[in-house]
Design a protein around this motif. Structure first.
Motif, PDB file in Angstrom:
ATOM      1  N   ASP A   1       0.679  -0.894  -0.322  1.00 34.33           N
ATOM      2  CA  ASP A   1      -0.034  -0.234  -0.561  1.00 34.33           C
ATOM      3  C   ASP A   1       0.933   1.165   0.089  1.00 34.33           C
ATOM      4  O   ASP A   1      -0.150   2.972  -0.233  1.00 34.33           O
ATOM      5  N   ALA A   2       1.799   1.185   1.011  1.00 36.38           N
ATOM      6  CA  ALA A   2       3.168   2.228   0.790  1.00 36.38           C
ATOM      7  C   ALA A   2       3.493   2.372  -0.172  1.00 36.38           C
ATOM      8  O   ALA A   2       3.816   3.414  -0.957  1.00 36.38           O
ATOM      9  N   LEU A   3       3.490   1.640  -2.100  1.00 40.77           N
ATOM     10  CA  LEU A   3       3.908   1.841  -2.951  1.00 40.77           C
ATOM     11  C   LEU A   3       3.125   2.497  -3.847  1.00 40.77           C
ATOM     12  O   LEU A   3       3.339   3.703  -4.282  1.00 40.77           O
ATOM     13  N   ASP A   4       1.272   1.956  -3.370  1.00 44.35           N
ATOM     14  CA  ASP A   4       0.885   3.003  -4.807  1.00 44.35           C
ATOM     15  C   ASP A   4       0.513   4.536  -4.037  1.00 44.35           C
ATOM     16  O   ASP A   4       0.560   5.529  -4.269  1.00 44.35           O
ATOM     17  N   LEU A   5       0.244   4.859  -2.273  1.00 44.80           N
ATOM     18  CA  LEU A   5       0.946   5.694  -1.846  1.00 44.80           C
ATOM     19  C   LEU A   5       1.900   6.678  -2.253  1.00 44.80           C
ATOM     20  O   LEU A   5       1.451   8.036  -2.449  1.00 44.80           O
ATOM     21  N   TYR A   6       2.874   5.979  -2.614  1.00 47.35           N
ATOM     22  CA  TYR A   6       4.087   7.081  -2.976  1.00 47.35           C
ATOM     23  C   TYR A   6       3.747   7.438  -4.862  1.00 47.35           C
ATOM     24  O   TYR A   6       4.349   7.951  -4.583  1.00 47.35           O
ATOM     25  N   LEU A   7       3.152   6.272  -4.994  1.00 44.89           N
ATOM     26  CA  LEU A   7       3.463   6.575  -6.407  1.00 44.89           C
ATOM     27  C   LEU A   7       2.299   7.749  -6.840  1.00 44.89           C
ATOM     28  O   LEU A   7       2.672   8.153  -7.895  1.00 44.89           O
ATOM     29  N   ALA A   8       1.280   7.425  -5.798  1.00 39.57           N
ATOM     30  CA  ALA A   8       0.461   8.739  -6.033  1.00 39.57           C
ATOM     31  C   ALA A   8       0.867  10.181  -5.693  1.00 39.57           C
ATOM     32  O   ALA A   8       0.450  11.400  -6.644  1.00 39.57           O
ATOM     33  N   GLU A   9       1.686  10.554  -4.562  1.00 35.48           N
ATOM     34  CA  GLU A   9       1.997  10.996  -4.369  1.00 35.48           C
ATOM     35  C   GLU A   9       3.270  11.918  -5.219  1.00 35.48           C
ATOM     36  O   GLU A   9       3.172  12.944  -5.358  1.00 35.48           O
ATOM     37  N   LYS A  10       4.195  11.000  -5.781  1.00 39.82           N
ATOM     38  CA  LYS A  10       4.878  11.545  -6.732  1.00 39.82           C
ATOM     39  C   LYS A  10       4.592  11.476  -8.857  1.00 39.82           C
ATOM     40  O   LYS A  10       4.976  11.632  -9.558  1.00 39.82           O
TER      41      LYS A  10
ATOM     42  N   GLU B   1       5.687  14.742 -10.528  1.00 41.64           N
ATOM     43  CA  GLU B   1       7.820  13.846 -11.177  1.00 41.64           C
ATOM     44  C   GLU B   1       7.048  12.831 -12.051  1.00 41.64           C
ATOM     45  O   GLU B   1       8.549  13.017 -13.150  1.00 41.64           O
ATOM     46  N   PHE B   2       6.600  11.522 -11.833  1.00 43.40           N
ATOM     47  CA  PHE B   2       6.974  10.540 -12.785  1.00 43.40           C
ATOM     48  C   PHE B   2       6.013  10.746 -14.385  1.00 43.40           C
ATOM     49  O   PHE B   2       6.695  10.706 -15.245  1.00 43.40           O
ATOM     50  N   ALA B   3       5.680  12.210 -14.248  1.00 43.04           N
ATOM     51  CA  ALA B   3       5.076  12.687 -15.791  1.00 43.04           C
ATOM     52  C   ALA B   3       5.970  13.647 -16.222  1.00 43.04           C
ATOM     53  O   ALA B   3       5.567  13.574 -17.254  1.00 43.04           O
ATOM     54  N   ALA B   4       6.798  14.013 -15.440  1.00 42.30           N
ATOM     55  CA  ALA B   4       8.048  14.160 -16.544  1.00 42.30           C
ATOM     56  C   ALA B   4       8.479  13.005 -17.295  1.00 42.30           C
ATOM     57  O   ALA B   4       9.713  13.726 -18.516  1.00 42.30           O
ATOM     58  N   TYR B   5       8.803  12.095 -17.605  1.00 47.23           N
ATOM     59  CA  TYR B   5       8.657  11.398 -18.396  1.00 47.23           C
ATOM     60  C   TYR B   5       7.762   9.738 -19.130  1.00 47.23           C
ATOM     61  O   TYR B   5       6.905  10.062 -18.495  1.00 47.23           O
ATOM     62  N   ARG B   6       8.425   9.512 -19.713  1.00 46.19           N
ATOM     63  CA  ARG B   6       7.487   8.636 -21.081  1.00 46.19           C
ATOM     64  C   ARG B   6       7.969   7.653 -21.664  1.00 46.19           C
ATOM     65  O   ARG B   6       9.335   7.105 -21.561  1.00 46.19           O
ATOM     66  N   GLY B   7       7.268   6.485 -21.676  1.00 50.86           N
ATOM     67  CA  GLY B   7       8.106   5.170 -22.538  1.00 50.86           C
ATOM     68  C   GLY B   7       8.403   5.148 -21.563  1.00 50.86           C
ATOM     69  O   GLY B   7       8.645   4.188 -20.193  1.00 50.86           O
ATOM     70  N   ARG B   8       9.711   4.622 -21.881  1.00 56.63           N
ATOM     71  CA  ARG B   8      10.852   3.220 -21.521  1.00 56.63           C
ATOM     72  C   ARG B   8      11.517   3.850 -19.994  1.00 56.63           C
ATOM     73  O   ARG B   8      11.236   3.813 -19.611  1.00 56.63           O
ATOM     74  N   ALA B   9      12.656   5.344 -20.373  1.00 54.83           N
ATOM     75  CA  ALA B   9      12.223   5.910 -19.373  1.00 54.83           C
ATOM     76  C   ALA B   9      11.410   6.056 -18.115  1.00 54.83           C
ATOM     77  O   ALA B   9      11.521   6.140 -17.621  1.00 54.83           O
ATOM     78  N   LEU B  10      10.016   6.107 -18.052  1.00 55.83           N
ATOM     79  CA  LEU B  10       8.351   5.870 -17.037  1.00 55.83           C
ATOM     80  C   LEU B  10       8.930   4.684 -16.578  1.00 55.83           C
ATOM     81  O   LEU B  10       8.726   4.377 -15.307  1.00 55.83           O
TER      82      LEU B  10
ATOM     83  N   SER C   1      17.264  22.128 -13.713  1.00 61.83           N
ATOM     84  CA  SER C   1      15.937  21.341 -14.569  1.00 61.83           C
ATOM     85  C   SER C   1      15.088  21.859 -15.016  1.00 61.83           C
ATOM     86  O   SER C   1      15.473  23.638 -15.032  1.00 61.83           O
ATOM     87  N   ASN C   2      14.905  21.614 -15.722  1.00 53.29           N
ATOM     88  CA  ASN C   2      13.954  21.962 -17.178  1.00 53.29           C
ATOM     89  C   ASN C   2      13.138  20.925 -18.026  1.00 53.29           C
ATOM     90  O   ASN C   2      13.057  19.214 -17.456  1.00 53.29           O
ATOM     91  N   ALA C   3      12.789  21.307 -19.192  1.00 50.76           N
ATOM     92  CA  ALA C   3      11.766  20.181 -19.850  1.00 50.76           C
ATOM     93  C   ALA C   3      12.529  18.851 -20.441  1.00 50.76           C
ATOM     94  O   ALA C   3      11.501  18.005 -20.349  1.00 50.76           O
ATOM     95  N   VAL C   4      13.676  18.932 -20.592  1.00 52.33           N
ATOM     96  CA  VAL C   4      14.124  17.537 -20.965  1.00 52.33           C
ATOM     97  C   VAL C   4      14.788  16.525 -20.083  1.00 52.33           C
ATOM     98  O   VAL C   4      13.990  15.523 -19.720  1.00 52.33           O
ATOM     99  N   ARG C   5      14.953  17.367 -18.731  1.00 52.71           N
ATOM    100  CA  ARG C   5      15.188  16.725 -17.242  1.00 52.71           C
ATOM    101  C   ARG C   5      15.415  17.491 -16.324  1.00 52.71           C
ATOM    102  O   ARG C   5      15.811  18.574 -16.723  1.00 52.71           O
ATOM    103  N   ARG C   6      15.315  16.828 -15.545  1.00 52.78           N
ATOM    104  CA  ARG C   6      15.747  16.953 -13.703  1.00 52.78           C
ATOM    105  C   ARG C   6      16.810  16.901 -13.296  1.00 52.78           C
ATOM    106  O   ARG C   6      18.057  16.020 -13.806  1.00 52.78           O
ATOM    107  N   LEU C   7      17.349  17.282 -12.391  1.00 52.93           N
ATOM    108  CA  LEU C   7      18.254  17.090 -11.435  1.00 52.93           C
ATOM    109  C   LEU C   7      18.234  15.873 -10.274  1.00 52.93           C
ATOM    110  O   LEU C   7      16.950  15.905  -9.600  1.00 52.93           O
ATOM    111  N   LYS C   8      19.139  15.964  -9.692  1.00 54.06           N
ATOM    112  CA  LYS C   8      19.031  14.579  -9.244  1.00 54.06           C
ATOM    113  C   LYS C   8      18.976  15.204  -7.591  1.00 54.06           C
ATOM    114  O   LYS C   8      17.963  14.712  -6.436  1.00 54.06           O
ATOM    115  N   THR C   9      19.623  16.106  -7.041  1.00 54.14           N
ATOM    116  CA  THR C   9      18.932  16.954  -5.957  1.00 54.14           C
ATOM    117  C   THR C   9      19.357  18.482  -6.498  1.00 54.14           C
ATOM    118  O   THR C   9      19.292  18.959  -7.069  1.00 54.14           O
TER     119      THR C   9
END
Length: 425
Positions: free
Chosen positions: A109-118, A121-130, A279-287
């Motif tokens: 359940d914690a994983l489901d909550l995490y994916l919903a919370e993020k 953040e995940f929407a910035a990726y597509r296809g294989r990268a996601l 951070s830009n439209a192409v990629r996010r930063l690590k920290t």
């Protein structure tokens, strides 16, 4: 059904569109199991819901099979049989009752909550990268559930469970770096569940240490000056050649360079070019500490100028500097191509990779006596003390001075650090 779903073992979709977990019992356990397969309906047509339920079903099936192997007990009683005669784990049969008692969230359940919370953040990726990023989180939770012997409630987890997870990963043969990464991801996932459900507990994965002596074995090694020369002469396409030049002269991460857009390349009032790593439209930063400005030495400036002259399309600030790699999954493609070229020229030490260039720059700066706070500012490492956050940071001129002095230790990277006033970048 998506291609990634088709590749997941034991996951099927019925003709009515409902997901299910189906697995053949190993021949050696069929007599003890009393059935030839495990069949569990995930009771959903939603891919998102099926993901978490699949992990739970798989962990419980694994635990049941492990119990059979250990005890070779008689086959499951008839009360554990589903209507179609296939075995269903008793814990899943009891799931509705558990929900009725308002039990806390489980690890799955914690994983489901995490994916919903993020989600954003995940929407910035597509296809294989996601999919790579989602699979990484699912894999960590699968490991955790397996180490716990089942899908337990988050609030029951202890520090001892976290240490058992760490040891479980070690027994699987994961490197110290991978163990640390899995621990960090598990802790982040649980942190969301603890916060969202207001569970009164400390995160058992917080600051869980991995033995330093083990970590040292897996540490990346810097490349020598001769190896840097070899790397800069690799037979790769123009974009990768420029990427390598920037890696050597800035010490940045591969993803940071591959994800540059033309709007990230700037010129200071003193005339020197620099890159804005953000951070830009192409990629996010690590920290957060990764956001920074890094001066470009003359060789990098000239390489970018040649690349720009060789590209035909009109330039806009939001367009990627490296069209082949300034996209979702682009840094992975660049890394794969560079690693193949690296191994082809004889740099085969497993502790040396493209990321070793970053270590080489760090070592070169250290060798010439560059202060740690300036090294961290150049490479985007978090400052160790709170006092380092006062002021506006180190100037481009100061960073350029140290990078120029370090260049001779980086082979071909010894180009002048003097700004090129003729450049049109």
């Amino acid at each position: 059904m998506g291609k990634w779903i088709q590749r997941v073992p034991y996951l099927q979709r019925t003709r009515h569109g409902i997901f299910r977990y189906r697995r053949v019992v190993p021949p050696s356990l069929k007599a003890a199991a009393g059935k030839r397969e495990i069949l569990v309906s995930l009771r959903t047509k939603s891919v998102h819901l099926a993901e978490g339920r699949f992990i739970k079903a798989h962990a419980e099936a694994e635990a049941w099979l492990a119990t059979l192997r250990a005890s070779l007990s008689p086959s499951a009683p008839s009360s554990d049989l589903d209507l179609d005669g296939s075995w269903v784990p008793p814990t899943l049969k009891a799931e509705p009752a558990a929900k009725a008692t308002n039990c806390g969230p489980t690890v799955s359940d914690a994983l489901d909550l995490y994916l919903a919370e993020k989600r954003d953040e995940f929407a910035a990726y597509r296809g294989r990268a996601l999919q790579v990023r989602l699979n990484e989180k699912r894999r960590v939770i699968g490991y955790l559930v397996a180490s716990l012997g089942g899908d337990r409630e988050v609030e029951t987890l202890t520090r001892a469970d976290a240490r058992s997870f760490r040891d479980f990963l070690g027994r699987k043969g994961l490197s110290a770096g991978s163990v640390k990464k899995n621990i960090r991801i598990a802790g982040a996932i649980l942190a969301v569940a603890i916060a969202e459900r207001q569970i009164m507990m400390s995160n058992p994965f917080h600051r869980l240490a991995v033995k330093a002596d083990v970590a040292a074995i897996d540490a990346r090694l810097p490349l020598t000056s001769d190896e840097i020369e070899t790397v800069l002469g690799l037979s790769v396409n123009n974009e990768l050649q420029v990427i390598l030049t920037l890696l050597v002269s800035t010490g940045a991460r591969l993803g940071e360079i591959a994800g540059l857009i033309w709007g990230d390349i700037c010129r200071s009032e003193q005339g020197g070019a620099y890159i804005e790593i953000r951070s830009n439209a192409v990629r996010r930063l690590k920290t957060a500490a990764s956001t920074r400005s890094v001066p470009l030495l003359e060789n990098s400036e000239m390489a970018l100028q040649r690349l720009r002259e060789g590209q035909a399309w009109p330039f806009k600030p939001e367009q990627p500097v490296f069209p082949r790699y300034g996209r979702s999954g682009g840094p992975d493609a660049a890394s794969a191509a560079l690693m193949k070229a690296l191994r082809a020229v004889g740099i085969n030490d497993p502790k040396k990779s493209v990321h070793s260039i970053r270590h080489s720059v760090k070592q070169a700066l250290r060798d010439i006596g560059c202060p740690r706070d300036i090294r961290d500012a150049i490479q985007g490492h978090a400052a160790p003390g709170i006092s380092e956050h006062y002021g506006t940071g180190h100037s481009l001129a100061v960073m350029r001075k140290w990078l120029s002095e370090a260049a001779p230790k980086l082979g071909h990277g010894a180009a002048s650090g003097v700004p090129n006033p003729e450049s049109s970048l």
